[in-house]
Design an enzyme around this catalytic site. Structure first.
Site, PDB file in Angstrom:
ATOM      1  N   THR A  67      13.566  21.972 -73.407  1.00  0.00           N
ATOM      2  CA  THR A  67      13.794  23.041 -73.997  1.00  0.00           C
ATOM      3  C   THR A  67      13.795  22.692 -75.667  1.00  0.00           C
ATOM      4  O   THR A  67      13.387  21.535 -76.102  1.00  0.00           O
ATOM      5  CB  THR A  67      15.145  23.503 -73.697  1.00  0.00           C
ATOM      6  OG1 THR A  67      15.223  24.898 -74.276  1.00  0.00           O
ATOM      7  CG2 THR A  67      16.373  22.767 -73.742  1.00  0.00           C
ATOM      8  N   LYS A  71       9.911  21.145 -77.147  1.00  0.00           N
ATOM      9  CA  LYS A  71       8.638  21.658 -76.258  1.00  0.00           C
ATOM     10  C   LYS A  71       7.391  21.481 -76.784  1.00  0.00           C
ATOM     11  O   LYS A  71       6.408  21.088 -76.040  1.00  0.00           O
ATOM     12  CB  LYS A  71       8.914  23.323 -76.151  1.00  0.00           C
ATOM     13  CG  LYS A  71       9.948  23.672 -75.058  1.00  0.00           C
ATOM     14  CD  LYS A  71      10.133  25.176 -74.883  1.00  0.00           C
ATOM     15  CE  LYS A  71      10.589  25.674 -73.638  1.00  0.00           C
ATOM     16  NZ  LYS A  71      10.424  27.077 -73.429  1.00  0.00           N
TER      17      LYS A  71
END
Ligand code: NAP
Length: 305
Positions: A67, A71
């Site tokens: 996350t 990313k």
């Protein structure tokens, strides 16, 4: 119970405390009676490379989610990146292979899942057919209007392209960022369908939208009374259109309330969250059958929905 054979899954991010993935993934693993555990790994951006190299040495680490803010940054650290993750420019799921870590992006699949059996249609047609469960080919003449141009918008644009939308329109508040966003798709096949506009043009665009997607955080808890689209603007949305908000708290958002009052089909962000997680679990466990209902239920309970 953690045993000597417990296998490890997790999520890397910074911060990562807010992540709901441990809740739904551990609920699924427990339901399946598997000797796995899913844990959060807070990893500072400057430590990402070292962390990924160290992960290789942990034999029972099967895979992990990725996350914000990793990313994009993780891509050069992977031995293989799927075409969809390359197109989106972001990886959210990583798994171990003989050659190193492989990555993909399950946000696109997550976004698409609630749309699979839906089709935006003029209300008359819905009445005539008595159902919205029509074939995917109905997407081919549609226009998608996407609010925001951040990370989630990239998965939504790729998803709309895979549905076959004829026009994909991204609306944002910063012209320079909009042009940068457009430019980032230059080498993609979908560039011919993609246009970007500032909010001034939004009312005109809205009146032609079959699918309206909010990828901005406007309306997210605790700002539950605001919406990126005003009531007056929402009145321009064609009846029978689909309004999709990526936000999952509150549920529904003010954006979805206004859209429903207008007669739109409303989709909230919870299902995308569940489905991207289910796709990741399928990859790690190498099996199609994962308890999606348990994952959804665990999140609803956790969020008090
Ligand atoms: P992000 O990369 O920070 O992008 C946010 C976008 O919203 C940017 O384009 C930003 O534009 C725009 N924005 C922010 N505030 C705005 C405002 N007041 N008015 C107009 N535009 C505004 O965030 P993200 O990762 O894409 O996530 C966006 C939202 O999607 C969050 O609410 C997140 O929780 C949700 N999400 C849900 C799922 C799911 O599975 N359901 C998955 C991913 C994300 P500027 O750059 O101009 O500020």
């Amino acid at each position: 119970m953690i045993t000597g054979k417990t296998k490890l899954l997790g999520i890397i991010g910074y911060p990562v405390e807010h992540s709901l993935s441990p809740v739904m993934q551990n609920a699924a693993l427990a339901h399946m009676g598997l000797d796995y555990v899913y844990v959060p790994f807070p990893i500072k951006p400057e430590n990402l490379q070292q962390a990924i190299a160290s992960f290789t040495a942990i034999d029972n680490l099967v895979g992990f989610n990725v996350t914000i803010p990793h990313k994009q940054a993780i891509i050069p650290l992977l031995s293989e990146v799927s075409p969809i993750a390359q197109a989106v420019g972001a990886v959210n799921t990583v798994w171990r292979t003989e050659n190193g870590w492989s990555g993909t992006n399950t946000d696109v699949e997550g976004f698409l899942a609630p749309l699979k059996n839906l089709s935006p249609l003029p209300p008359l047609l819905i009445e005539e057919r008595g159902s919205q469960n029509l074939s995917a080919s109905n997407w081919h003449q549609t226009t998608a209007v996407i609010l925001g141009y951040g990370g989630a918008a990239r998965a939504v644009v790729a998803g709309c392209a895979s549905l076959g939308c004829a026009n994909i329109i991204v609306v944002g508040r910063d012209e320079q960022k909009l042009n940068y966003f457009l430019d980032s798709w230059r080498n993609s096949k979908l560039i011919d369908k993609l246009t970007v506009h500032t909010w001034q043009k939004f009312p005109e665009l809205l009146s032609n939208a079959d699918l309206l997607v909010n990828t901005t955080p406007v309306g997210m808890y605790p700002h539950v009374d605001v919406s990126p689209v005003t009531r007056e603007e929402m009145d321009l949305l064609p009846k029978g259109a689909i309004a999709y908000d990526l936000i999952y708290t509150p549920n529904p958002t003010q954006f979805l309330r206004l859209a429903q009052e207008r007669g739109a089909i409303a989709i909230d962000g919870l299902e995308m969250l569940v489905q991207q997680g289910a796709s990741a679990l399928r990859i790690w466990l190498q099996q199609q059958d994962v308890p999606v209902d348990i994952m959804r239920q665990s999140l609803r309970q956790h969020l008090g929905l």
